[in-house]
Design a protein around this motif. Sequence first.
Motif, PDB file in Angstrom:
ATOM      1  N   GLU A  41      -6.025 -16.032  11.957  1.00  0.00           N
ATOM      2  CA  GLU A  41      -4.787 -15.538  11.355  1.00  0.00           C
ATOM      3  C   GLU A  41      -5.068 -14.396  10.373  1.00  0.00           C
ATOM      4  OE1 GLU A  41      -1.722 -17.352   8.144  1.00  0.00           O
ATOM      5  OE2 GLU A  41      -2.075 -18.598   9.909  1.00  0.00           O
ATOM      6  N   LYS A  42      -6.115 -14.539   9.566  1.00  0.00           N
ATOM      7  CA  LYS A  42      -6.435 -13.494   8.593  1.00  0.00           C
ATOM      8  C   LYS A  42      -6.917 -12.228   9.278  1.00  0.00           C
ATOM      9  CE  LYS A  42      -7.197 -16.438   4.664  1.00  0.00           C
ATOM     10  NZ  LYS A  42      -8.053 -16.871   3.596  1.00  0.00           N
ATOM     11  N   PHE A  43      -7.632 -12.374  10.379  1.00  0.00           N
ATOM     12  CA  PHE A  43      -8.090 -11.205  11.116  1.00  0.00           C
ATOM     13  C   PHE A  43      -6.896 -10.436  11.690  1.00  0.00           C
ATOM     14  CE2 PHE A  43      -9.735  -8.978  14.869  1.00  0.00           C
ATOM     15  CZ  PHE A  43     -10.687  -8.180  14.253  1.00  0.00           C
ATOM     16  N   ALA A  44      -5.919 -11.154  12.194  1.00  0.00           N
ATOM     17  CA  ALA A  44      -4.711 -10.513  12.704  1.00  0.00           C
ATOM     18  C   ALA A  44      -3.995  -9.774  11.575  1.00  0.00           C
ATOM     19  CB  ALA A  44      -3.791 -11.548  13.336  1.00  0.00           C
ATOM     20  N   ARG A  45      -3.956 -10.380  10.409  1.00  0.00           N
ATOM     21  CA  ARG A  45      -3.333  -9.747   9.241  1.00  0.00           C
ATOM     22  C   ARG A  45      -4.082  -8.465   8.869  1.00  0.00           C
ATOM     23  NH1 ARG A  45       0.339  -7.694   6.503  1.00  0.00           N
ATOM     24  NH2 ARG A  45       0.150  -7.765   4.268  1.00  0.00           N
ATOM     25  N   LEU A  46      -5.404  -8.514   8.939  1.00  0.00           N
ATOM     26  CA  LEU A  46      -6.219  -7.353   8.629  1.00  0.00           C
ATOM     27  C   LEU A  46      -5.876  -6.190   9.563  1.00  0.00           C
ATOM     28  CD1 LEU A  46      -9.659  -7.154   7.330  1.00  0.00           C
ATOM     29  CD2 LEU A  46      -9.418  -6.158   9.580  1.00  0.00           C
ATOM     30  N   LYS A  47      -5.741  -6.485  10.846  1.00  0.00           N
ATOM     31  CA  LYS A  47      -5.396  -5.444  11.816  1.00  0.00           C
ATOM     32  C   LYS A  47      -4.006  -4.876  11.539  1.00  0.00           C
ATOM     33  CE  LYS A  47      -6.037  -7.401  15.811  1.00  0.00           C
ATOM     34  NZ  LYS A  47      -6.341  -7.739  17.211  1.00  0.00           N
ATOM     35  N   GLU A  48      -3.069  -5.729  11.163  1.00  0.00           N
ATOM     36  CA  GLU A  48      -1.712  -5.264  10.848  1.00  0.00           C
ATOM     37  C   GLU A  48      -1.716  -4.332   9.653  1.00  0.00           C
ATOM     38  OE1 GLU A  48       0.646  -8.734  10.151  1.00  0.00           O
ATOM     39  OE2 GLU A  48       0.480  -9.436  12.219  1.00  0.00           O
ATOM     40  N   VAL A  49      -2.474  -4.677   8.637  1.00  0.00           N
ATOM     41  CA  VAL A  49      -2.532  -3.865   7.422  1.00  0.00           C
ATOM     42  C   VAL A  49      -3.141  -2.497   7.726  1.00  0.00           C
ATOM     43  CG1 VAL A  49      -3.557  -3.686   5.119  1.00  0.00           C
ATOM     44  CG2 VAL A  49      -2.565  -5.851   5.867  1.00  0.00           C
ATOM     45  N   VAL A  50      -4.203  -2.476   8.517  1.00  0.00           N
ATOM     46  CA  VAL A  50      -4.831  -1.201   8.886  1.00  0.00           C
ATOM     47  C   VAL A  50      -3.834  -0.330   9.656  1.00  0.00           C
ATOM     48  CG1 VAL A  50      -6.619  -0.136  10.318  1.00  0.00           C
ATOM     49  CG2 VAL A  50      -7.190  -2.070   8.841  1.00  0.00           C
ATOM     50  N   ALA A  51      -3.119  -0.915  10.585  1.00  0.00           N
ATOM     51  CA  ALA A  51      -2.136  -0.150  11.354  1.00  0.00           C
ATOM     52  C   ALA A  51      -1.020   0.374  10.454  1.00  0.00           C
ATOM     53  CB  ALA A  51      -1.562  -1.005  12.470  1.00  0.00           C
ATOM     54  N   ALA A  52      -0.614  -0.434   9.482  1.00  0.00           N
ATOM     55  CA  ALA A  52       0.491  -0.046   8.611  1.00  0.00           C
ATOM     56  C   ALA A  52       0.116   1.113   7.682  1.00  0.00           C
ATOM     57  CB  ALA A  52       0.953  -1.245   7.792  1.00  0.00           C
ATOM     58  N   ILE A  53      -1.129   1.224   7.308  1.00  0.00           N
ATOM     59  CA  ILE A  53      -1.534   2.261   6.354  1.00  0.00           C
ATOM     60  C   ILE A  53      -1.922   3.574   7.054  1.00  0.00           C
ATOM     61  CG2 ILE A  53      -3.976   1.673   6.195  1.00  0.00           C
ATOM     62  CD1 ILE A  53      -1.669   2.638   3.289  1.00  0.00           C
ATOM     63  N   ARG A  86      -1.797   5.099  -2.433  1.00  0.00           N
ATOM     64  CA  ARG A  86      -1.429   3.936  -1.617  1.00  0.00           C
ATOM     65  C   ARG A  86      -2.587   3.491  -0.741  1.00  0.00           C
ATOM     66  NH1 ARG A  86       3.307   7.060  -1.420  1.00  0.00           N
ATOM     67  NH2 ARG A  86       2.793   7.904   0.642  1.00  0.00           N
ATOM     68  N   VAL A  87      -3.322   4.450  -0.191  1.00  0.00           N
ATOM     69  CA  VAL A  87      -4.474   4.120   0.645  1.00  0.00           C
ATOM     70  C   VAL A  87      -5.520   3.377  -0.183  1.00  0.00           C
ATOM     71  CG1 VAL A  87      -6.422   5.086   1.942  1.00  0.00           C
ATOM     72  CG2 VAL A  87      -4.113   5.977   2.302  1.00  0.00           C
ATOM     73  N   ARG A  88      -5.788   3.856  -1.369  1.00  0.00           N
ATOM     74  CA  ARG A  88      -6.782   3.200  -2.232  1.00  0.00           C
ATOM     75  C   ARG A  88      -6.379   1.765  -2.539  1.00  0.00           C
ATOM     76  NH1 ARG A  88     -10.351   5.249  -5.642  1.00  0.00           N
ATOM     77  NH2 ARG A  88      -9.373   4.192  -7.407  1.00  0.00           N
ATOM     78  N   LYS A  89      -5.103   1.532  -2.814  1.00  0.00           N
ATOM     79  CA  LYS A  89      -4.640   0.178  -3.113  1.00  0.00           C
ATOM     80  C   LYS A  89      -4.813  -0.734  -1.903  1.00  0.00           C
ATOM     81  CE  LYS A  89      -0.793  -2.802  -4.097  1.00  0.00           C
ATOM     82  NZ  LYS A  89      -1.365  -3.869  -3.309  1.00  0.00           N
ATOM     83  N   VAL A  90      -4.406  -0.248  -0.741  1.00  0.00           N
ATOM     84  CA  VAL A  90      -4.509  -1.054   0.470  1.00  0.00           C
ATOM     85  C   VAL A  90      -5.977  -1.311   0.820  1.00  0.00           C
ATOM     86  CG1 VAL A  90      -4.025  -1.105   2.946  1.00  0.00           C
ATOM     87  CG2 VAL A  90      -2.247  -0.433   1.348  1.00  0.00           C
ATOM     88  N   MET A  91      -6.839  -0.327   0.596  1.00  0.00           N
ATOM     89  CA  MET A  91      -8.265  -0.530   0.864  1.00  0.00           C
ATOM     90  C   MET A  91      -8.826  -1.642  -0.023  1.00  0.00           C
ATOM     91  SD  MET A  91      -9.356   1.291   3.316  1.00  0.00           S
ATOM     92  CE  MET A  91      -7.896   1.619   4.255  1.00  0.00           C
ATOM     93  N   GLN A  92      -8.373  -1.728  -1.252  1.00  0.00           N
ATOM     94  CA  GLN A  92      -8.805  -2.815  -2.136  1.00  0.00           C
ATOM     95  C   GLN A  92      -8.295  -4.149  -1.596  1.00  0.00           C
ATOM     96  OE1 GLN A  92     -10.943  -2.432  -4.703  1.00  0.00           O
ATOM     97  NE2 GLN A  92     -11.003  -4.650  -4.811  1.00  0.00           N
ATOM     98  N   ASP A  93      -7.050  -4.186  -1.131  1.00  0.00           N
ATOM     99  CA  ASP A  93      -6.507  -5.413  -0.536  1.00  0.00           C
ATOM    100  C   ASP A  93      -7.294  -5.809   0.710  1.00  0.00           C
ATOM    101  OD1 ASP A  93      -4.586  -5.327  -2.524  1.00  0.00           O
ATOM    102  OD2 ASP A  93      -3.003  -4.538  -1.217  1.00  0.00           O
ATOM    103  N   LEU A  94      -7.680  -4.804   1.511  1.00  0.00           N
ATOM    104  CA  LEU A  94      -8.468  -5.077   2.714  1.00  0.00           C
ATOM    105  C   LEU A  94      -9.840  -5.636   2.355  1.00  0.00           C
ATOM    106  CD1 LEU A  94      -7.658  -2.006   4.969  1.00  0.00           C
ATOM    107  CD2 LEU A  94      -7.031  -4.384   5.389  1.00  0.00           C
ATOM    108  N   LYS A  95     -10.400  -5.123   1.284  1.00  0.00           N
ATOM    109  CA  LYS A  95     -11.705  -5.622   0.835  1.00  0.00           C
ATOM    110  C   LYS A  95     -11.609  -7.106   0.506  1.00  0.00           C
ATOM    111  CE  LYS A  95     -15.090  -4.898  -2.836  1.00  0.00           C
ATOM    112  NZ  LYS A  95     -15.407  -4.122  -4.035  1.00  0.00           N
TER     113      LYS A  95
END
Length: 59
Positions: A2-14, A32-41
Motif C-alpha cells: 500500500e505504501k509503495f502504491a502511495r509513493l508512486k502516486e505522489v511521484v506522479a502528482a508532483i 513544492r517539489v522540495r516539500k514533496v521530496m521530503q515527504d517521499l524520503k
Amino acid sequence: MEKFARLKEVVAAIEADVKKFYDNGNGAAGTRVRKVMQDLKTLAQEIRIEVTEKKNSDN
C-alpha cells in the motif's frame, strides 16, 4: 504494498511541478517539489522498515 502504491502516486502528482521548476524556473514549484521530496524520503524510510521487518520475520 500500500505504501509503495502511495509513493508512486505522489511521484506522479508532483511531476507537473518538477517540469515547471526545471523548464520554466518557477521558484514556487521548486518549493513544492522540495516539500514533496521530503515527504517521499519519509515514506521511503517507512517502506524500508516494513521490508526489513517482513524479511526478518520470514526467517
